[in-house]
Every structure is written in structure tokens, then in C-alpha cells.
Motif scaffolding. Structure first.
Motif, PDB file in Angstrom:
ATOM      1  N   HIS A  28      -1.795  -1.562  -3.287  1.00  0.00           N
ATOM      2  CA  HIS A  28      -1.076  -1.252  -4.630  1.00  0.00           C
ATOM      3  C   HIS A  28       0.294  -1.296  -4.391  1.00  0.00           C
ATOM      4  O   HIS A  28       1.143  -1.570  -5.387  1.00  0.00           O
ATOM      5  N   GLU A  29       0.855  -0.615  -3.406  1.00  0.00           N
ATOM      6  CA  GLU A  29       2.446  -0.600  -3.145  1.00  0.00           C
ATOM      7  C   GLU A  29       2.848  -1.904  -2.865  1.00  0.00           C
ATOM      8  O   GLU A  29       3.957  -2.528  -3.516  1.00  0.00           O
ATOM      9  N   CYS A  30       2.088  -2.972  -2.360  1.00  0.00           N
ATOM     10  CA  CYS A  30       2.643  -4.304  -2.225  1.00  0.00           C
ATOM     11  C   CYS A  30       2.672  -4.982  -3.489  1.00  0.00           C
ATOM     12  O   CYS A  30       3.457  -5.777  -3.897  1.00  0.00           O
TER      13      CYS A  30
ATOM     14  N   ILE B 191       6.008  -8.401  -0.360  1.00  0.00           N
ATOM     15  CA  ILE B 191       4.919  -8.067  -0.233  1.00  0.00           C
ATOM     16  C   ILE B 191       4.556  -8.105   1.299  1.00  0.00           C
ATOM     17  O   ILE B 191       4.173  -7.201   2.050  1.00  0.00           O
ATOM     18  N   GLN B 192       4.991  -8.919   1.834  1.00  0.00           N
ATOM     19  CA  GLN B 192       4.851  -9.252   3.176  1.00  0.00           C
ATOM     20  C   GLN B 192       5.396  -8.274   4.256  1.00  0.00           C
ATOM     21  O   GLN B 192       4.912  -7.791   5.255  1.00  0.00           O
TER      22      GLN B 192
ATOM     23  N   VAL C 297      -1.542 -10.090   5.444  1.00  0.00           N
ATOM     24  CA  VAL C 297      -1.516 -10.675   3.763  1.00  0.00           C
ATOM     25  C   VAL C 297      -2.295 -12.011   4.104  1.00  0.00           C
ATOM     26  O   VAL C 297      -2.143 -12.662   5.032  1.00  0.00           O
ATOM     27  N   VAL C 298      -3.452 -11.997   3.033  1.00  0.00           N
ATOM     28  CA  VAL C 298      -4.294 -13.186   3.238  1.00  0.00           C
ATOM     29  C   VAL C 298      -3.504 -14.312   2.604  1.00  0.00           C
ATOM     30  O   VAL C 298      -2.668 -14.278   1.567  1.00  0.00           O
TER      31      VAL C 298
ATOM     32  N   HIS D 211       1.947 -14.748  -1.664  1.00  0.00           N
ATOM     33  CA  HIS D 211       2.148 -13.403  -1.425  1.00  0.00           C
ATOM     34  C   HIS D 211       2.756 -13.191  -0.103  1.00  0.00           C
ATOM     35  O   HIS D 211       2.670 -12.132   0.424  1.00  0.00           O
ATOM     36  N   TYR D 212       3.387 -14.168   0.532  1.00  0.00           N
ATOM     37  CA  TYR D 212       3.964 -14.332   1.819  1.00  0.00           C
ATOM     38  C   TYR D 212       5.223 -15.157   1.702  1.00  0.00           C
ATOM     39  O   TYR D 212       5.229 -15.920   0.780  1.00  0.00           O
ATOM     40  N   ALA D 213       6.098 -14.937   2.462  1.00  0.00           N
ATOM     41  CA  ALA D 213       7.434 -15.841   2.520  1.00  0.00           C
ATOM     42  C   ALA D 213       7.005 -17.237   2.865  1.00  0.00           C
ATOM     43  O   ALA D 213       6.758 -17.472   3.917  1.00  0.00           O
TER      44      ALA D 213
END
Length: 276
Positions: A143-145, A166-167, A177-178, A198-200
């Protein structure tokens, strides 16, 4: 949405660039987002040991019909249900069935409602009775992500800002992270541009402009990020069978920042452990 869907449309309607919406679009998305959040409130409150995900699916369908809405996932590319219910090591797209939920399970409840042609898409984690602390911690981190990713959105910024936020947090908390699934644009179309990683990934970068609508929906694993899809063609699970969690909001880029359309009217954004 899988990354392979980036160039695949709903009946060929995916836009080459993220559509820009005006005040009418924001009003439509507020209405769709609020009803979607209300549906999730109902599902969260009904989730308990002994309840089947089939029951939750029927509850969601009935709620949609009673409120003049339609579940977007129902029969979408052949998907048979109104919601996705992803339990424990299921990453996403779990299909509701008649197996009862068990004490200690965590389950992602994912629903998208179409209201007057606009799509509101959201998901939350629900605790089934008292859950282990490691599962609770994963849900809190996820949730924090989500919220850190959303906080990174502003006009002139870009999709990489979301993934980086997020990452960085997930990996600092020793989670992964998926990569195989991503967020997506939506509005009058279920899946549209832009793709939200959801990742760089600097090689894919879309600049944010006011009027863009999309989902942010990180899937975070306690173990490694690798997933596999089961023989039903939908259910994605962690390869190492580690726990996975996901939260999702539908958002719109504004002139000054971002608006979240799918906040819970009852404040049920995060599950509460009955033993806490």
C-alpha cells in the motif's frame, strides 16, 4: 494488464498516445471511481473465513446491477467472472471459485465497474481473519508503494517517476516488484495508453499531461519477482510460491498534481487485522 498487452487494444481502440480528457471526463471518472470504491467496501466487509470467492463475485455482480453499472472484466477476452480474487501466492487474475477462504489468508479483490461508459478500476488486499505478521507487513509495504507511486505524479513528470518511487521503497524493504504486469490508461476504454511500469525503466518514458487517466497497481512479492501463468490462462502465481500483494487506484493528472478517483468512502483503504 501484461506488458505484452501494451500494443493490444480493446477491439483495436487503444490510442497511440495517452488521451487527454476535460472536465466532463473528470466528472465521469469521479462517478465511476466512487462506485467502484463503494463496491470494494462491500466486498471487504464480506470477506471472512468460510466465505467463498464465488460468493464475493456474485456479490459484486449484484452490486453492479443494482447501481446501473457493469463489471468490465466479465467476458473480457473470455474471462468468466466479475472480479479477480488473488489469494496468498497468487499475483493477479485469480478466478473466483467455490473453495472457502481460510483463516490467515490474504486476498486481493480487484474490480472495474463501467458507469455511464467510464471505467473505474481498483483493488485492495483483505485479511481473512487473523493473518501472520509477515503477510500483514507485505500488505502494508504494498500500500505504501502504491501511495508513493501516486505521489510522484505531476504535470511535466513521467511514468519513470512512478516506477522509481515504487521500486526504491519495495527493495529497501527487502521485497521485489513484479515486472510481468503493469498499470494502464483507461477512461471510456478499459485498457489504453499510457502503460504504467512499477519499476524504473528509462527506455520507456511517457510525460504526464493534465487530463491523462490511468491506473497505478503495483504487485509486490516477499520473494523473487518471477511469476508464471497457470493452465487456465489467467491465474498468475509467484514461481517461488512466496506471498504477493497488490493495491490499485485509478487516477487523473491535474493542472497541479494528481486526483485519486477510487478512494474508499468508508476509509477501508487498508485491511485491519482483527487481532490488532
Amino acid at each position: 494488464m501484461t506488458q505484452n498487452d501494451q500494443a493490444v487494444s480493446d477491439s483495436g481502440r487503444r490510442s497511440p498516445e495517452p488521451p487527454i480528457h476535460g472536465p466532463e471526463g473528470f466528472e465521469g471518472m469521479r462517478k465511476a471511481g466512487r462506485l467502484t470504491a463503494e463496491a470494494l467496501d462491500v466486498l471487504m466487509e464480506a470477506t471472512a473465513p468460510g466465505v467463498t470467492t464465488e460468493y464475493l463475485d456474485n456479490l459484486a455482480y449484484t452490486f453492479a446491477m443494482d447501481h446501473g453499472a457493469y463489471p468490465a472484466s466479465l467476458l473480457y477476452r473470455g474471462y468468466p467472472k466479475s472480479i479477480c480474487t488473488s489469494i496468498n501466492h497468487v499475483v493477479c487474475h485469480g478466478i473466483p471459485n467455490d473453495k472457502p477462504l481460510r483463516e490467515g489468508d490474504i486476498v486481493n479483490l480487484d474490480i472495474c465497474l463501467i458507469v455511464d461508459g467510464w471505467h473505474g478500476d481498483s483493488s485492495r488486499m483483505a485479511y481473512v481473519g487473523e493473518v501472520p505478521r509477515k503477510a500483514q507487513r507485505l500488505c502494508e509495504i504494498t500500500h505504501e508503494c502504491l501511495m508513493r507511486g501516486i505521489a510522484a505524479i505531476k504535470p511535466g513528470g513521467s511514468t519513470t517517476d512512478i516506477g522509481r518511487a515504487i521500486q526504491a521503497y519495495a527493495e529497501a524493504e527487502r521485497c521485489s516488484v513484479v515486472r510481468d504486469f503493469c498499470g494502464h490508461g483507461l477512461g471510456r476504454t478499459y485498457h489504453d495508453a499510457p502503460t504504467i511500469l512499477h519499476y524504473a525503466e528509462p527506455s520507456y518514458d511517457v510525460v504526464f499531461k493534465p487530463g491523462q487517466f490511468f491506473t497505478v497497481e503495483p504487485m509486490i512479492n516477499l520473494g523473487r519477482p518471477a511469476v508464471k501463468v497457470l493452465s487456465d490462462g489467467w491465474t498468475a502465481v509467484t514461481r517461488d510460491r512466496s506471498l504477493s500483494a497488490q493495491f490499485e487506484h485509478t487516477v487523473g493528472v491535474t493542472e497541479t498534481g494528481v486526483e485519486i478517483f477510487t478512494f474508499s468512502p468508508k476509509g477501508l483503504h487498508q485491511p485491519v487485522n482483527p487481532a490488532a
